[in-house]
Write a protein that holds these residues in place. Structure first.
Motif, PDB file in Angstrom:
ATOM      1  N   THR A 121      42.865  47.965  34.704  1.00  0.00           N
ATOM      2  CA  THR A 121      43.409  47.205  35.831  1.00  0.00           C
ATOM      3  C   THR A 121      43.975  48.100  36.928  1.00  0.00           C
ATOM      4  O   THR A 121      44.181  47.638  38.053  1.00  0.00           O
ATOM      5  N   THR A 139      41.207  52.513  41.034  1.00  0.00           N
ATOM      6  CA  THR A 139      41.214  52.608  42.494  1.00  0.00           C
ATOM      7  C   THR A 139      39.823  53.014  42.954  1.00  0.00           C
ATOM      8  O   THR A 139      38.947  53.321  42.124  1.00  0.00           O
ATOM      9  N   GLU A 194      51.746  43.249  39.967  1.00  0.00           N
ATOM     10  CA  GLU A 194      50.845  43.773  41.000  1.00  0.00           C
ATOM     11  C   GLU A 194      49.448  44.017  40.423  1.00  0.00           C
ATOM     12  O   GLU A 194      48.435  43.661  41.038  1.00  0.00           O
ATOM     13  N   ALA A 252      47.755  40.704  39.982  1.00  0.00           N
ATOM     14  CA  ALA A 252      47.378  40.053  41.235  1.00  0.00           C
ATOM     15  C   ALA A 252      46.055  40.579  41.775  1.00  0.00           C
ATOM     16  O   ALA A 252      45.287  39.825  42.386  1.00  0.00           O
ATOM     17  N   ARG A 253      45.764  41.857  41.551  1.00  0.00           N
ATOM     18  CA  ARG A 253      44.515  42.413  42.086  1.00  0.00           C
ATOM     19  C   ARG A 253      43.469  42.685  41.002  1.00  0.00           C
ATOM     20  O   ARG A 253      42.466  43.347  41.261  1.00  0.00           O
ATOM     21  N   SER A 254      43.694  42.166  39.786  1.00  0.00           N
ATOM     22  CA  SER A 254      42.806  42.513  38.672  1.00  0.00           C
ATOM     23  C   SER A 254      41.376  42.050  38.893  1.00  0.00           C
ATOM     24  O   SER A 254      40.420  42.794  38.605  1.00  0.00           O
ATOM     25  N   ARG A 255      41.184  40.854  39.386  1.00  0.00           N
ATOM     26  CA  ARG A 255      39.820  40.363  39.577  1.00  0.00           C
ATOM     27  C   ARG A 255      39.114  41.155  40.671  1.00  0.00           C
ATOM     28  O   ARG A 255      37.926  41.478  40.544  1.00  0.00           O
ATOM     29  N   GLU A 256      39.835  41.484  41.726  1.00  0.00           N
ATOM     30  CA  GLU A 256      39.268  42.313  42.789  1.00  0.00           C
ATOM     31  C   GLU A 256      38.912  43.705  42.260  1.00  0.00           C
ATOM     32  O   GLU A 256      37.879  44.269  42.607  1.00  0.00           O
ATOM     33  N   THR A 257      39.769  44.240  41.384  1.00  0.00           N
ATOM     34  CA  THR A 257      39.527  45.564  40.801  1.00  0.00           C
ATOM     35  C   THR A 257      38.261  45.574  39.955  1.00  0.00           C
ATOM     36  O   THR A 257      37.410  46.467  40.089  1.00  0.00           O
TER      37      THR A 257
END
Length: 357
Positions: A207, A210, A254, A257-262
């Protein structure tokens, strides 16, 4: 009893035309007709794969062997006939002769530092320099080795890496010298460069990826098992931190919140992604279909998500699919699961070495 399977075979070949496969009396796939075989019609898949599972771990830690057996039976009944056990303190090898158990590809016990993982599960290295030796010991008897890459550091109040980079390089070399592969639990960002740069074979969860570490994984050919249904627990992990570890709690929220985007970015970059539930502990066994659906929704698409939990995952783990002479580990479903993954919840037949579960 010999069987005759008829229907489209979803083995990654791309051929949707109905085909005939046969299951011999000794539980193997055959291509030649078998006398007196019972016919089963439907969409035919290789046995599903849960590539991140913990047979032998329950909500309170290690379980008795008979509870581990029940866990395995639940996984197999769900269609997961091959599991990669990503760390367990329980020796489940005595269950290998149970015909209702899935095949287990083992990673031995987690390797961690004192007070840097769930109590009772890992082997702890008092000194980080011990890691190459501990990895070699695990690699001598298991095809995979499981590291804890990061965990909450109570002094820092947040996730931090467990291992220095130079030790990681020695550890990877030790595992690969034994022909084993290495994977690591990693939630956050900071442990990833050292692990990937050292040549690790797989990252669990991921997760904290970057753009830079995604590019590193692509360059190194590192696989990812994102365990999406377990990532749904991140808010509760953050809540449990309370006022004692506010930085950790904020970090976990945090990451969530961005896990699916990651994960979508990792998929778009071409990282090999496989389906794993993280069953054991906070995730109940038998949820591989939930993970397939989550991968499909996050950007893998239904067909690739199915492959990530069947044909592609089997190839990655070095296990056969539906070829002639392979063990008849097969799932047959009534409708095309590429159209609706819920068809996997209504199997016509689940066969473990030709035996109906």
């Amino acid at each position: 009893m010999p069987l005759h399977l008829h229907g489209p075979v979803l083995d990654g070949s791309g051929d949707d035309e109905p085909r005939d496969l046969y299951v011999t009396a000794d539980g193997l796939i055959g291509l030649e007709p078998v006398a007196d075989a019972d016919r089963i019609d439907g969409w035919i898949l290789p046995g599903l794969v849960d590539a991140h599972c913990h047979v032998g771990i329950g909500p309170d830690g290690p379980v008795e062997l008979e509870e581990a057996r029940s866990q395995g039976h639940t996984d197999a009944a769900s269609g997961a006939l091959l599991v990669r056990d990503c760390g367990s303190p329980v020796d489940t090898r005595p269950l290998d002769d149970d015909p209702a158990m899935p095949e287990i590809v083992r990673a031995g016990r987690h390797l961690a530092r004192p007070k840097r993982y769930i109590r009772g599960l890992p082997i702890d290295a008092e000194d980080p320099a011990e890691l190459p030796r501990l990895v070699a010991e695990q690699a001598a008897v298991n095809p995979w080795v499981k590291l804890v890459g990061d965990w909450i550091d109570r002094d820092a109040g947040d996730l931090t890496p467990l291992w220095p980079d130079e030790v990681l390089r020695e550890a990877m070399d030790a595992a690969h010298a034994h022909g084993a592969r290495v994977t690591a639990h990693v939630f956050g960002e900071h442990a990833l460069p050292g692990l990937i740069g050292a040549g690790i074979d797989c990252i669990e969860h991921g997760t904290g990826l970057t753009d830079e570490t995604i590019a590193m994984m692509v360059s190194h050919g590192t696989a990812l098992v994102p365990t999406l249904i377990n990532v749904e627990n991140f808010p509760s992990f953050a809540d449990a931190a309370g006022e004692k570890f506010p930085a950790y709690g904020a970090h976990m929220r945090e990451l969530y919140a961005r896990s699916r985007e990651t994960v979508a970015a990792a998929i778009d970059a071409g990282i090999p992604v496989y389906a794993g539930t993280d069953a054991g502990g906070g995730i109940r066994h038998g949820r591989i279909v939930d993970e397939i659906a989550a991968l499909a929704e996050v950007g893998l698409g239904t067909e690739r998500a199915l492959a990530a939990a069947s044909s592609a995952a089997r190839a990655w783990l070095g296990r056969p699919g539906l070829e002639d002479g392979a063990p008849a580990d097969v799932v047959v479903v009534p409708e095309d699961p590429r159209t609706d993954t819920s068809a996997l919840r209504r199997p016509v037949a689940v066969l473990r070495r030709g035996r109906r579960l």
